[in-house]
Enzyme design. Sequence first.
Site, PDB file in Angstrom:
ATOM      1  N   SER A 122       4.745   7.811 -24.532  1.00 51.42           N
ATOM      2  CA  SER A 122       4.807   8.388 -25.879  1.00 51.42           C
ATOM      3  C   SER A 122       6.228   8.589 -26.391  1.00 51.42           C
ATOM      4  O   SER A 122       6.437   8.655 -27.606  1.00 51.42           O
ATOM      5  CB  SER A 122       4.099   9.745 -25.915  1.00 51.42           C
ATOM      6  OG  SER A 122       2.723   9.567 -25.742  1.00 51.42           O
ATOM      7  N   PHE A 294       1.249  28.330 -32.065  1.00 56.54           N
ATOM      8  CA  PHE A 294      -0.058  28.966 -31.923  1.00 56.54           C
ATOM      9  C   PHE A 294      -0.497  29.161 -30.482  1.00 56.54           C
ATOM     10  O   PHE A 294      -1.489  29.835 -30.213  1.00 56.54           O
ATOM     11  CB  PHE A 294      -1.091  28.170 -32.720  1.00 56.54           C
ATOM     12  CG  PHE A 294      -0.691  28.032 -34.175  1.00 56.54           C
ATOM     13  CD1 PHE A 294      -0.864  29.098 -35.044  1.00 56.54           C
ATOM     14  CD2 PHE A 294      -0.081  26.880 -34.649  1.00 56.54           C
ATOM     15  CE1 PHE A 294      -0.458  29.005 -36.372  1.00 56.54           C
ATOM     16  CE2 PHE A 294       0.332  26.775 -35.971  1.00 56.54           C
ATOM     17  CZ  PHE A 294       0.143  27.841 -36.836  1.00 56.54           C
ATOM     18  N   ASP A 340      -4.776  12.010 -26.007  1.00 55.37           N
ATOM     19  CA  ASP A 340      -4.103  11.472 -24.824  1.00 55.37           C
ATOM     20  C   ASP A 340      -4.388  12.295 -23.576  1.00 55.37           C
ATOM     21  O   ASP A 340      -4.702  11.747 -22.513  1.00 55.37           O
ATOM     22  CB  ASP A 340      -2.591  11.449 -25.108  1.00 55.37           C
ATOM     23  CG  ASP A 340      -1.768  11.012 -23.926  1.00 55.37           C
ATOM     24  OD1 ASP A 340      -1.828   9.823 -23.578  1.00 55.37           O
ATOM     25  OD2 ASP A 340      -1.067  11.865 -23.345  1.00 55.37           O
ATOM     26  N   HIS A 344      -6.255  11.182 -20.116  1.00 56.03           N
ATOM     27  CA  HIS A 344      -5.630  11.262 -18.782  1.00 56.03           C
ATOM     28  C   HIS A 344      -6.569  11.931 -17.776  1.00 56.03           C
ATOM     29  O   HIS A 344      -6.516  11.641 -16.583  1.00 56.03           O
ATOM     30  CB  HIS A 344      -4.308  12.041 -18.836  1.00 56.03           C
ATOM     31  CG  HIS A 344      -3.155  11.238 -19.349  1.00 56.03           C
ATOM     32  ND1 HIS A 344      -2.762  10.055 -18.763  1.00 56.03           N
ATOM     33  CD2 HIS A 344      -2.302  11.431 -20.391  1.00 56.03           C
ATOM     34  CE1 HIS A 344      -1.716   9.555 -19.424  1.00 56.03           C
ATOM     35  NE2 HIS A 344      -1.425  10.382 -20.424  1.00 56.03           N
ATOM     36  N   HIS A 382       0.093   4.530 -28.299  1.00 55.30           N
ATOM     37  CA  HIS A 382      -0.234   3.584 -27.220  1.00 55.30           C
ATOM     38  C   HIS A 382      -1.722   3.707 -26.937  1.00 55.30           C
ATOM     39  O   HIS A 382      -2.386   4.622 -27.425  1.00 55.30           O
ATOM     40  CB  HIS A 382       0.578   3.900 -25.962  1.00 55.30           C
ATOM     41  CG  HIS A 382       0.404   5.322 -25.523  1.00 55.30           C
ATOM     42  ND1 HIS A 382      -0.763   5.786 -24.949  1.00 55.30           N
ATOM     43  CD2 HIS A 382       1.216   6.407 -25.637  1.00 55.30           C
ATOM     44  CE1 HIS A 382      -0.653   7.070 -24.722  1.00 55.30           C
ATOM     45  NE2 HIS A 382       0.529   7.489 -25.138  1.00 55.30           N
ATOM     46  N   HIS A 482      -2.016   5.183 -19.349  1.00 51.64           N
ATOM     47  CA  HIS A 482      -2.031   4.535 -20.662  1.00 51.64           C
ATOM     48  C   HIS A 482      -2.480   3.084 -20.504  1.00 51.64           C
ATOM     49  O   HIS A 482      -2.448   2.527 -19.417  1.00 51.64           O
ATOM     50  CB  HIS A 482      -0.628   4.559 -21.284  1.00 51.64           C
ATOM     51  CG  HIS A 482      -0.131   5.947 -21.564  1.00 51.64           C
ATOM     52  ND1 HIS A 482       1.132   6.222 -21.989  1.00 51.64           N
ATOM     53  CD2 HIS A 482      -0.765   7.145 -21.483  1.00 51.64           C
ATOM     54  CE1 HIS A 482       1.276   7.526 -22.170  1.00 51.64           C
ATOM     55  NE2 HIS A 482       0.140   8.110 -21.847  1.00 51.64           N
TER      56      HIS A 482
HETATM   57 ZN   LIG Z   1      -0.162  10.102 -22.138  1.00 48.93          ZN
END
Ligand SMILES: [Zn+2]
Length: 525
Positions: A122, A294, A340, A344, A382, A482
């Site tokens: 990323s 937050f 993402d 993972h 990605h 990824h």
């Molecule tokens: Zn990632």
Amino acid sequence: MKKYSILLTALLAGCATGTQAPIAPLTTAPAEVDYRGTTSRWMENGAAAVEARASERLNKRRAKNVILFVGDGMSVTTLTAGRIFEGQLAGHSGEENLLSFEHFPNTALVKTYNVNSQVADSAGTASALNTGTKTEMGVINTAPTHTRGVCKDYMKDAPKPIAFYAEQIGMSTGVVSTARLTHATPAAVYAHSADRAWENDMWLAALSEEAKENGCPDIASQILGKMDGNGLEVALGGGALAMLPVGVGEGVRTDGRNIAEEWVASSPSARYVTNKTELDAIDISSTERLLGLFTADHMEFAGMRTENQPELADLTETAIKMLSKNKKGYYLMVEAGRIDHAHHGSAANLALNDTVALSKAVARALELVDLKDTLIIVTADHSHTLTMAGYPKRGNPILGLVSEPGMADGEHVMALDGKPYTTLGYQNGPNAAGVLVTPDPSGDHDIPPTITAQERETLTEEQVLALTYRQQSAIPLHSETHGGEDVAAHAIGPWSHLVRGTIEQNEIFHIMDHALKLRKRAAKK
Ligand SMILES: [Zn+2]
């Protein structure tokens, strides 16, 4: 333009509900009713879609504003599964649905590799999107020749991010993310760093003696930077830990700095908020700079959001309202950062919920901007290894076990081991048979750990539909990786027709630059 506006109006009306196609969808009823359609409906819908495209006119006006939405890890399979998921949540068969931005008229495939890696991370991809130059993996906005982790000379030949040019000519700039604001994707809006991991002074010092000695700044401290203008007007997301000193909340800073306090001190009308109530109470007209943190770490997954935490659409709305006060226009990047993280952990349900949250955020943006002067691009940085496979029947729950056409509900196809399998799976990840794998605790916060069996489990529908279920994988890894294939970019607004073909990821910067005539205008300053 008029015909197109009519289509667009209908299209955007559809976006707001998130489930309607621009033309009469083939399925408005539950899957069991009329899911095939008729010959005439397919013919009419197909022809009408082509006619609408044939009558489009290109918008070559200079863009005043640009919004770049990034679904972190939002692969093409995530889009397909996400649109089916969203359609099924609305009680439809799902396949006919489009996510809000999939209605956009222009699309490209984007090559995501980094200068030293076939499969990107990323940091390198966010750098390409924001600066127009590809880099190594793991660096934020350095030159393509610079090596990750080396502080010395990290600014040598470093490209300038788009927000810096925007600031230079008096535009407003903003960043929104559901990840930590110091995480790779949001960091590329406002920072330069030789290592994405140098998010705060404590991590920087722990990771690199050289960086500490040579005085490289951590990423969090750069959020206060002037960026060739007066600095970011809006920054909303997670990651308070990197901004606060030890002893304040979950702060980890050892230099005693409180970035949130410094933000508030930067201007009499600068504000800092920490929850949805405070965010909703902000008087936008009298607030010049707004920082919202937050959560200490990343914000929650959309599917697990706690009550007083704003959703991505709320953050997007506040950011647009803040930035659009500037008559000179704005650049805003909005990241759905947790698609993402869910991938993972091979947790497809969570990933699809975050994809739907992004779709909703884009729909909210469409209600607030004028597409005559605002270019919107929605892309991913990605891919991931998510696959959608088998021969599930139309309307089969996208997260469910494969049931083929002709099979009764609840009847499932069996693999060679006599066990059922899901439509969605991953090439690698923590839930693979054959080896015991403990999921990487740092890679996928909030997903309960699963330790896999030596043999593939006999799955039940109830088990695989659970919010935190981890899909099975072929290769056992602590954290799913990824993917290296192209991602999509969808675009609407001025010069959005430049988003077409198969393009290098750094071209997205150049499309935004062309639409804004940004560098030309900055050069005259
Ligand atoms: Zn990632």
